[in-house]
Motif scaffolding. Structure first.
Motif, PDB file in Angstrom:
ATOM      1  N   ASN A 190      -2.344  13.710   7.716  1.00 32.52           N
ATOM      2  CA  ASN A 190      -3.356  14.543   8.330  1.00 32.52           C
ATOM      3  C   ASN A 190      -3.426  14.232   9.814  1.00 32.52           C
ATOM      4  O   ASN A 190      -3.327  13.077  10.213  1.00 32.52           O
ATOM      5  CB  ASN A 190      -4.716  14.283   7.693  1.00 32.52           C
ATOM      6  N   PRO A 191      -3.570  15.246  10.635  1.00 32.65           N
ATOM      7  CA  PRO A 191      -3.565  14.992  12.074  1.00 32.65           C
ATOM      8  C   PRO A 191      -4.840  14.307  12.559  1.00 32.65           C
ATOM      9  O   PRO A 191      -5.912  14.555  12.035  1.00 32.65           O
ATOM     10  CB  PRO A 191      -3.442  16.396  12.668  1.00 32.65           C
ATOM     11  N   THR A 192      -4.681  13.431  13.523  1.00 34.21           N
ATOM     12  CA  THR A 192      -5.829  12.946  14.269  1.00 34.21           C
ATOM     13  C   THR A 192      -5.531  13.211  15.740  1.00 34.21           C
ATOM     14  O   THR A 192      -4.371  13.311  16.148  1.00 34.21           O
ATOM     15  CB  THR A 192      -6.047  11.436  14.066  1.00 34.21           C
ATOM     16  N   TYR A 193      -6.574  13.337  16.499  1.00 37.53           N
ATOM     17  CA  TYR A 193      -6.404  13.655  17.906  1.00 37.53           C
ATOM     18  C   TYR A 193      -6.567  12.388  18.736  1.00 37.53           C
ATOM     19  O   TYR A 193      -7.418  11.559  18.453  1.00 37.53           O
ATOM     20  CB  TYR A 193      -7.409  14.730  18.336  1.00 37.53           C
ATOM     21  N   ALA A 194      -5.712  12.237  19.737  1.00 38.70           N
ATOM     22  CA  ALA A 194      -5.724  11.008  20.516  1.00 38.70           C
ATOM     23  C   ALA A 194      -5.637  11.324  22.000  1.00 38.70           C
ATOM     24  O   ALA A 194      -5.085  12.354  22.401  1.00 38.70           O
ATOM     25  CB  ALA A 194      -4.557  10.130  20.112  1.00 38.70           C
ATOM     26  N   THR A 195      -6.190  10.463  22.787  1.00 36.39           N
ATOM     27  CA  THR A 195      -6.102  10.630  24.241  1.00 36.39           C
ATOM     28  C   THR A 195      -5.386   9.445  24.875  1.00 36.39           C
ATOM     29  O   THR A 195      -4.902   9.533  26.001  1.00 36.39           O
ATOM     30  CB  THR A 195      -7.511  10.766  24.869  1.00 36.39           C
ATOM     31  N   SER A 196      -5.319   8.331  24.155  1.00 41.97           N
ATOM     32  CA  SER A 196      -4.611   7.177  24.706  1.00 41.97           C
ATOM     33  C   SER A 196      -3.604   6.672  23.672  1.00 41.97           C
ATOM     34  O   SER A 196      -3.693   6.996  22.496  1.00 41.97           O
ATOM     35  CB  SER A 196      -5.599   6.069  25.066  1.00 41.97           C
ATOM     36  N   VAL A 197      -2.662   5.881  24.104  1.00 44.36           N
ATOM     37  CA  VAL A 197      -1.567   5.426  23.252  1.00 44.36           C
ATOM     38  C   VAL A 197      -1.811   3.977  22.838  1.00 44.36           C
ATOM     39  O   VAL A 197      -2.017   3.112  23.688  1.00 44.36           O
ATOM     40  CB  VAL A 197      -0.230   5.517  24.007  1.00 44.36           C
ATOM     41  N   SER A 198      -1.766   3.721  21.525  1.00 45.87           N
ATOM     42  CA  SER A 198      -1.918   2.346  21.064  1.00 45.87           C
ATOM     43  C   SER A 198      -0.546   1.669  21.029  1.00 45.87           C
ATOM     44  O   SER A 198       0.474   2.280  21.345  1.00 45.87           O
ATOM     45  CB  SER A 198      -2.561   2.328  19.680  1.00 45.87           C
ATOM     46  N   ALA A 199      -0.523   0.411  20.594  1.00 48.70           N
ATOM     47  CA  ALA A 199       0.710  -0.374  20.665  1.00 48.70           C
ATOM     48  C   ALA A 199       1.741   0.022  19.607  1.00 48.70           C
ATOM     49  O   ALA A 199       2.928  -0.278  19.754  1.00 48.70           O
ATOM     50  CB  ALA A 199       0.368  -1.858  20.507  1.00 48.70           C
ATOM     51  N   GLU A 200       1.341   0.704  18.555  1.00 47.24           N
ATOM     52  CA  GLU A 200       2.266   1.063  17.476  1.00 47.24           C
ATOM     53  C   GLU A 200       3.392   1.951  18.009  1.00 47.24           C
ATOM     54  O   GLU A 200       3.168   2.776  18.888  1.00 47.24           O
ATOM     55  CB  GLU A 200       1.518   1.847  16.389  1.00 47.24           C
ATOM     56  N   ALA A 204      -7.831  25.603   0.093  1.00 49.17           N
ATOM     57  CA  ALA A 204      -8.299  24.290   0.552  1.00 49.17           C
ATOM     58  C   ALA A 204      -9.816  24.258   0.611  1.00 49.17           C
ATOM     59  O   ALA A 204     -10.465  25.272   0.865  1.00 49.17           O
ATOM     60  CB  ALA A 204      -7.711  23.995   1.931  1.00 49.17           C
ATOM     61  N   ASN A 205     -10.350  23.088   0.347  1.00 49.55           N
ATOM     62  CA  ASN A 205     -11.780  22.872   0.555  1.00 49.55           C
ATOM     63  C   ASN A 205     -11.983  22.426   1.996  1.00 49.55           C
ATOM     64  O   ASN A 205     -11.759  21.264   2.342  1.00 49.55           O
ATOM     65  CB  ASN A 205     -12.293  21.803  -0.413  1.00 49.55           C
ATOM     66  N   VAL A 206     -12.358  23.363   2.857  1.00 49.40           N
ATOM     67  CA  VAL A 206     -12.652  23.018   4.248  1.00 49.40           C
ATOM     68  C   VAL A 206     -14.092  22.499   4.293  1.00 49.40           C
ATOM     69  O   VAL A 206     -15.012  23.198   3.871  1.00 49.40           O
ATOM     70  CB  VAL A 206     -12.490  24.243   5.171  1.00 49.40           C
ATOM     71  N   PRO A 207     -14.278  21.272   4.763  1.00 45.23           N
ATOM     72  CA  PRO A 207     -15.611  20.657   4.720  1.00 45.23           C
ATOM     73  C   PRO A 207     -16.665  21.523   5.406  1.00 45.23           C
ATOM     74  O   PRO A 207     -16.438  22.053   6.491  1.00 45.23           O
ATOM     75  CB  PRO A 207     -15.416  19.334   5.467  1.00 45.23           C
ATOM     76  N   GLY A 208     -17.782  21.693   4.730  1.00 47.87           N
ATOM     77  CA  GLY A 208     -18.910  22.399   5.324  1.00 47.87           C
ATOM     78  C   GLY A 208     -18.783  23.905   5.378  1.00 47.87           C
ATOM     79  O   GLY A 208     -19.652  24.572   5.927  1.00 47.87           O
ATOM     80  N   GLN A 209     -17.688  24.433   4.818  1.00 43.12           N
ATOM     81  CA  GLN A 209     -17.510  25.892   4.849  1.00 43.12           C
ATOM     82  C   GLN A 209     -17.402  26.463   3.446  1.00 43.12           C
ATOM     83  O   GLN A 209     -16.879  25.813   2.543  1.00 43.12           O
ATOM     84  CB  GLN A 209     -16.215  26.252   5.583  1.00 43.12           C
ATOM     85  N   ARG A 210     -17.835  27.701   3.291  1.00 49.03           N
ATOM     86  CA  ARG A 210     -17.523  28.437   2.070  1.00 49.03           C
ATOM     87  C   ARG A 210     -16.035  28.754   2.111  1.00 49.03           C
ATOM     88  O   ARG A 210     -15.519  29.163   3.150  1.00 49.03           O
ATOM     89  CB  ARG A 210     -18.358  29.706   1.996  1.00 49.03           C
ATOM     90  N   ASP A 211     -15.362  28.554   0.977  1.00 53.74           N
ATOM     91  CA  ASP A 211     -13.898  28.590   0.970  1.00 53.74           C
ATOM     92  C   ASP A 211     -13.323  29.889   0.408  1.00 53.74           C
ATOM     93  O   ASP A 211     -12.284  30.343   0.839  1.00 53.74           O
ATOM     94  CB  ASP A 211     -13.377  27.398   0.170  1.00 53.74           C
ATOM     95  N   ALA A 233      -3.630  23.181   5.544  1.00 50.03           N
ATOM     96  CA  ALA A 233      -3.954  22.019   4.702  1.00 50.03           C
ATOM     97  C   ALA A 233      -2.837  21.753   3.704  1.00 50.03           C
ATOM     98  O   ALA A 233      -2.527  20.603   3.391  1.00 50.03           O
ATOM     99  CB  ALA A 233      -5.283  22.255   3.974  1.00 50.03           C
ATOM    100  N   ILE A 234      -2.216  22.832   3.198  1.00 51.10           N
ATOM    101  CA  ILE A 234      -1.096  22.654   2.259  1.00 51.10           C
ATOM    102  C   ILE A 234       0.073  21.979   2.976  1.00 51.10           C
ATOM    103  O   ILE A 234       0.691  21.051   2.457  1.00 51.10           O
ATOM    104  CB  ILE A 234      -0.655  24.015   1.685  1.00 51.10           C
ATOM    105  N   LYS A 235       0.353  22.439   4.185  1.00 53.14           N
ATOM    106  CA  LYS A 235       1.450  21.834   4.944  1.00 53.14           C
ATOM    107  C   LYS A 235       1.181  20.350   5.194  1.00 53.14           C
ATOM    108  O   LYS A 235       2.074  19.515   5.083  1.00 53.14           O
ATOM    109  CB  LYS A 235       1.642  22.575   6.272  1.00 53.14           C
ATOM    110  N   ASN A 236      -0.068  20.039   5.519  1.00 54.71           N
ATOM    111  CA  ASN A 236      -0.409  18.639   5.748  1.00 54.71           C
ATOM    112  C   ASN A 236      -0.269  17.824   4.471  1.00 54.71           C
ATOM    113  O   ASN A 236       0.184  16.685   4.494  1.00 54.71           O
ATOM    114  CB  ASN A 236      -1.825  18.519   6.301  1.00 54.71           C
TER     115      ASN A 236
END
Ligand SMILES: [Ca+2]
Ligand SMILES: [Ca+2]
Ligand SMILES: [Ca+2]
Length: 378
Positions: free
Chosen positions: A338-348, A105-112, A329-332
């Motif tokens: 792709n995961p995003t991190y959340a602290t509150s719950v939206s209406a969806e 995977a190309n991890v942003p900002g890192q040598r891979d 990254a392969i699993k994703n």
């Protein structure tokens, strides 16, 4: 692979999957399935097309009757599983292509990934940052058509010469070599130059043209500026009568910087590591490559250095610098989310990973699916 797709399809939440089936390389999936435990090292060599040179037919050794497939197999034996055997690529243009047991995977900002060679700092220490740098240019490719073969678009890694040696790098260079049994190997390039590779029979008495390859080998690519200089006048005559040093380029090449830092222990990740984010197309414009399935290295210098003769890139191995991140990254990519991190719950509406709808007041720490995205509550 079929099982994974089927089990994902059964989860009603993943309506987006068919799209990802087209964009994502099946090679990832096949490897995920077959190999539950992954290695960060080279799995196998796909191509070995060295240019002529003083180490050719010797490292690895050609034996009478060997085919191209035999030579590729010998390269795999040298390089796979961190065996750290040497493979020489010969003079300008000679190349090798290899792959890992997973996509990197190309991890942003890192040598891979890093490629290890046999470069070293000259021992007198009179010329810091110089010794035996024989830079090979790195290319990357994604198995877009999913056939497990390196027959997809290739992108070159733009190394430091592109920014610190502007005007000295020759793009679109091409060279042709001609067989000349046990003699100097003649070549001509597309810049009007003609010359030949010298021989030194005392140390390298074998044929220098790859015995198993056809006459008239042609190589195309980027030619790096000369980095080898005769420094005989700068060292005690008692130390050396003919003292050449090959300066290291700053970053972005193979067999250029030493594998370890000055302590000779710490891996030289800055000097030998490659960021997939440095990939460029033929117009030298940046391209966005998310995964790499194949890596190619070719000798980037066409120069003679006295008794050192031609400059030849050698490699002893390569490794994924972030195996866990690649597998995640392969699993994703497999799940298409792709995961995003959340602290509150939206209406969806919100679902767990089994596809069950979850009431908002039942949410605990963990991973959920919402609006086709993976949401992680911490
Ligand atoms: Ca990267
Ligand atoms: Ca392919
Ligand atoms: Ca070398």
């Amino acid at each position: 692979m079929k099982y994974i797709i089927k089990s994902i399809m059964n989860k009603g939440w993943l309506k987006v999957l068919p799209f990802y089936l087209f964009t994502f390389s099946p090679l990832h999936a096949q490897r995920m399935d077959d190999l539950p435990v992954h290695s960060k090292y080279i799995q196998a060599v796909d191509e070995y097309r060295p240019a002529p040179g003083q180490y050719i037919n010797d490292v690895p050794e050609y034996e009478t009757g060997d085919t191209e497939a035999d030579m590729i197999r010998k390269c795999t034996e040298s390089l796979a599983n961190n065996n750290r055997g040497l493979v020489a690529l010969g003079a300008y243009g000679g190349y090798i292509t290899f792959h890992f047991d997973h996509s990197i995977a190309n991890v942003p900002g890192q040598r891979d990934f890093a490629i290890w060679g046999n470069s070293y700092q000259e021992e007198l220490g009179l010329f810091p940052g110089a010794g035996m740098g024989e830079a090979g240019i790195v290319m990357v490719s994604k198995d877009v058509n999913g056939n497990g073969l390196p027959d997809d678009p290739w992108y070159e890694i733009s190394g430091s010469c592109d920014v610190d040696s502007v005007g000295k790098v020759d793009y679109g260079y091409e060279i042709t070599y001609h067989r000349n049994p046990m003699g100097k190997i003649p070549w001509e390039d597309n810049r009007g130059n003609k010359d030949s590779l010298d021989r030194w029979d005392r140390y390298h008495p074998q044929e220098y043209y790859p015995e198993w390859l056809p006459d008239g080998l042609v190589f195309k690519g980027t030619r790096l500026p000369r980095n080898g200089w005769d420094m005989t006048e700068a060292v005690p005559r008692s130390y050396s009568q003919y003292f050449w040093v090959l300066y290291f380029f700053a970053w972005g090449y193979a067999d250029n910087q030493p594998n370890e830092l000055a302590d000779r222990v710490t891996p030289n990740v800055e000097g030998c590591g490659i960021d997939i984010g440095w990939a460029v197309d033929e117009q030298r414009q940046p391209v966005n490559v998310d995964f790499v399935d194949f890596v190619r290295v070719y000798t980037g210098l066409n120069q003679k250095c006295g008794w050192l003769l031609d400059t030849s890139t050698e490699i002893i191995g390569a490794e994924d610098l972030h195996l866990d991140a690649s597998i995640d990254a392969i699993k994703n990519a497999l799940s298409g989310i792709n995961p995003t991190y959340a602290t509150s719950v939206s209406a969806e509406p919100l679902y767990d990973l089994q596809g069950r709808k979850i009431a908002k007041d039942k949410i605990k720490k963990g991973v959920y699916i919402q609006n086709r995205k993976k949401i992680i509550f911490k």
